[in-house]
Design a protein around this motif. Structure first.
Motif, short mmCIF file in Angstrom:
data_model
loop_
_atom_site.label_atom_id
_atom_site.label_comp_id
_atom_site.label_asym_id
_atom_site.label_seq_id
_atom_site.Cartn_x
_atom_site.Cartn_y
_atom_site.Cartn_z
N VAL A 52 34.55 36.58 120.58
CA VAL A 52 35.00 36.76 121.96
C VAL A 52 34.47 38.07 122.52
N MET A 53 34.70 39.15 121.79
CA MET A 53 34.40 40.49 122.30
C MET A 53 32.92 40.70 122.58
N PHE A 54 32.05 40.07 121.78
CA PHE A 54 30.62 40.34 121.94
C PHE A 54 29.80 39.11 122.28
N CYS A 55 30.15 37.96 121.70
CA CYS A 55 29.37 36.76 122.00
C CYS A 55 29.58 36.34 123.45
N ALA A 56 30.84 36.43 123.94
CA ALA A 56 31.11 36.03 125.32
C ALA A 56 30.33 36.89 126.33
N PRO A 57 30.41 38.25 126.25
CA PRO A 57 29.60 39.05 127.17
C PRO A 57 28.09 38.83 126.99
N ALA A 58 27.67 38.57 125.73
CA ALA A 58 26.25 38.34 125.49
C ALA A 58 25.78 37.03 126.12
N LEU A 59 26.68 36.03 126.17
CA LEU A 59 26.34 34.74 126.78
C LEU A 59 26.48 34.76 128.30
N GLY A 60 27.18 35.78 128.83
CA GLY A 60 27.43 35.86 130.27
C GLY A 60 26.18 35.74 131.13
N PRO A 61 25.12 36.53 130.86
CA PRO A 61 23.91 36.42 131.68
C PRO A 61 23.26 35.03 131.63
N ILE A 82 15.58 31.71 134.24
CA ILE A 82 14.73 32.01 133.08
C ILE A 82 15.19 33.29 132.40
N ALA A 83 15.50 34.32 133.19
CA ALA A 83 15.96 35.59 132.62
C ALA A 83 17.24 35.38 131.82
N GLY A 84 18.17 34.58 132.37
CA GLY A 84 19.41 34.29 131.66
C GLY A 84 19.17 33.52 130.38
N ILE A 128 24.77 32.03 131.01
CA ILE A 128 25.61 31.10 131.78
C ILE A 128 25.48 31.38 133.28
N SER A 129 25.44 32.67 133.62
CA SER A 129 25.28 33.07 135.01
C SER A 129 23.97 32.54 135.59
N GLY A 130 22.88 32.71 134.82
CA GLY A 130 21.57 32.23 135.29
C GLY A 130 21.53 30.74 135.48
N LEU A 131 22.15 30.01 134.57
CA LEU A 131 22.18 28.54 134.66
C LEU A 131 22.95 28.09 135.90
N ILE A 132 24.08 28.72 136.18
CA ILE A 132 24.91 28.32 137.32
C ILE A 132 24.23 28.68 138.64
N ILE A 133 23.68 29.90 138.71
CA ILE A 133 23.07 30.38 139.96
C ILE A 133 21.83 29.58 140.32
N GLN A 134 21.16 29.02 139.31
CA GLN A 134 19.96 28.24 139.55
C GLN A 134 20.22 27.08 140.51
N SER A 135 21.40 26.46 140.41
CA SER A 135 21.66 25.27 141.22
C SER A 135 22.92 25.34 142.08
N LEU A 136 23.78 26.37 141.84
CA LEU A 136 25.02 26.47 142.60
C LEU A 136 25.17 27.86 143.22
#
Length: 491
Positions: free
Chosen positions: A151-160, A306-308, A162-170
């Protein structure tokens, strides 16, 4: 002594560990995911709300800062409210902040929503750690905290990613709307399964301590974020006021019969050393998770998607290593993991500082990012477990609050510091060129700034590597187990 230990182990209350852990981890995952979830949306937010890079980074830095301010109060709250009530309250506050952020019509409202989210997270995370310490036997804490560190590290590491995937289309607002149902589910699971595990002592609320810690931690972050400003007083003024506030805060805690945040854990030298190592790791890690996407988008011209995506392998490496390192800690102790972890991290950032340029290859970035987050996985769980194992049970809420406060404050401090350093070197570079507004020079100035950030981070990690050599290579589990069982017998 061993016979006594065995008998008292039999008396230890049995908890329904798995469903409690699932409810805690699910809530914590989505709260911590939000630390970096907006990292790939910063460019869009700058355009939509007309704010600068130094201003927009506060949606990330402010989140960590408010967490750092809320966490010290959590030691008081853990002793004042039942585990289930505190869990429910923190998740509800997080949900309110999520709705405010998703519906925001201005940058100020978005920032307020983020800060409300951070209050909920800041109360939740220490409650999770404290509960895991209580419901798990001492010999299994490394494994339990290893899972928590997903939680403490994998979640923040996955944040960018997930963010990139969502922003690509939404729209960026969906970064908030998508996590709402999951947070509601975690609230329901928590209400059903979480047990009340703490002994309530109802310590008095000390408003002065809360104000002092808020001014102290907030002033440091604000002052550091102004590095590179043409107004020196914006840096020195807040930092001086913050330092005075923190000194008074510490003195006050040491002289109170029931302190808000007990400073006595620092009498244990290994606890103090563990906190320093944790501070350095969080400074570097969270700053890099913000700066690297800026480099990928701003210098290499990659899309947010792509960056995400390029950040994903590192997050996976960290997620795999966190529970493994917890298991290895239980078998081999701290030194066998922490020293190699800092050695790998130092090498990774040395190579990043050497190779970062407009022509750096994508595989090189992925490989070095994976190496750095692999090192974080090696370091974090052993440092956290070994540091908390130095304490007797009565100091668990305070030790947990201290460590989590320092983690978030150092993350906010590191992000503000290194973004300010990067911006300062960008300005320095642009001052030397004839047409600073040209896109080419803007990209080159970003490379120049990131290059110097990686050099400084390498030096800081080298210091941590030297400090890690002084960790006592002994497992404090037996000492903690004896203290725990004595406490159980007394109760």
């Amino acid at each position: 002594m061993e016979g006594s230990l065995e008998n008292s182990n039999c008396q230890q209350k049995k908890y329904n560990v798995v469903p409690i852990t699932v409810a805690l981890i699910m809530a914590g995952f989505f709260c911590m995911l939000n630390e970096t979830l907006l990292n790939m949306a910063l460019k869009k937010l700058m355009v939509q709300f007309g704010v600068s890079a130094n201003t927009v980074q506060w949606v990330s830095t402010g989140y960590m800062l408010i967490m750092g301010i809320a966490i010290p109060v959590s030691a008081l709250l853990i002793q004042s409210f039942t585990t289930r009530k505190l869990f429910g309250f923190s998740v509800i506050v997080f949900l309110i902040g999520t709705v405010v952020s998703g519906l925001s019509t201005s940058f100020l409202i978005l920032l307020v929503g983020r800060l409300i989210q951070a209050v909920g997270t800041g109360i939740l995370i220490p409650n999770i750690v404290n509960t895991l310490l209580i419901i798990n036997p001492v010999e299994q804490r490394g494994k339990a905290l290893g899972i928590f560190n997903l939680v403490m590290f994998c979640a923040p590491a996955l944040g960018p990613t997930i963010s990139g995937l969502i922003i690509q289309s939404l729209n960026w607002r969906w970064l908030f709307f998508i996590i709402l149902p999951f947070s509601i589910i975690s609230l329901i699971l928590g209400y059903k399964y979480i047990e009340n595990v703490t002994q309530l002592t109802k310590p008095p609320i000390d408003i002065i301590s809360i104000i002092l810690s808020t001014i102290g931690f907030g002033g440091i972050i604000y002052g550091v974020s102004n590095i590179g400003s043409s107004y020196t007083y914006l840096v020195t003024g807040p930092i001086v006021v913050a330092a005075i506030s923190l000194v008074i805060f510490v003195i006050r805690q040491l002289h109170m019969s029931e302190p808000m945040l007990d400073m006595r854990p620092f009498k244990e030298s290994m606890f103090s050393l563990g906190c320093i190592l944790m501070i350095i790791m969080h400074m570097i890690n969270f700053a890099t998770m913000l700066i690297l996407p800026m480099f990928l988008e701003g210098a290499l011209g990659l899309s947010a998607f792509i960056a995400g995506l390029l950040m994903l392998p590192g997050g996976i490496c960290n997620g795999i290593m966190s529970p493994i390192s917890g298991h290895l800690y239980d078998k081999f102790g701290p030194k066998a993991l922490i020293i190699p972890g800092y050695a790998i991290s130092t090498i990774a950032f040395l190579l990043l500082s050497r190779f970062v340029s407009m022509s750096i290859s994508i595989p090189m970035i992925i490989a070095l990012h994976c190496l750095s987050l692999l090192a974080v996985g090696l370091i974090n769980t052993p440092v956290q477990t070994n540091t908390l194992n130095q304490l007797s049970p009565k100091y668990y809420p305070h030790g947990t609050a201290i460590m989590n406060t320092l983690q978030q404050i150092s993350g906010a401090f590191g992000t503000s510091l290194f973004v300010a350093i990067m911006t300062s070197y960008q300005k320095k570079y642009l001052f030397t060129v004839s047409n600073p507004s040209a896109a080419k020079y803007q990209s080159l100035s970003l490379v120049f700034g990131v290059h110097h950030v990686f050099i400084i981070e390498t030096c800081v990690l080298a210091v941590a590597l030297i400090l890690s050599l002084f960790i006592a290579n002994k497992n404090s589990n037996k000492k903690a187990a004896i203290a725990t069982n004595i406490n159980l017998e007394n109760n």
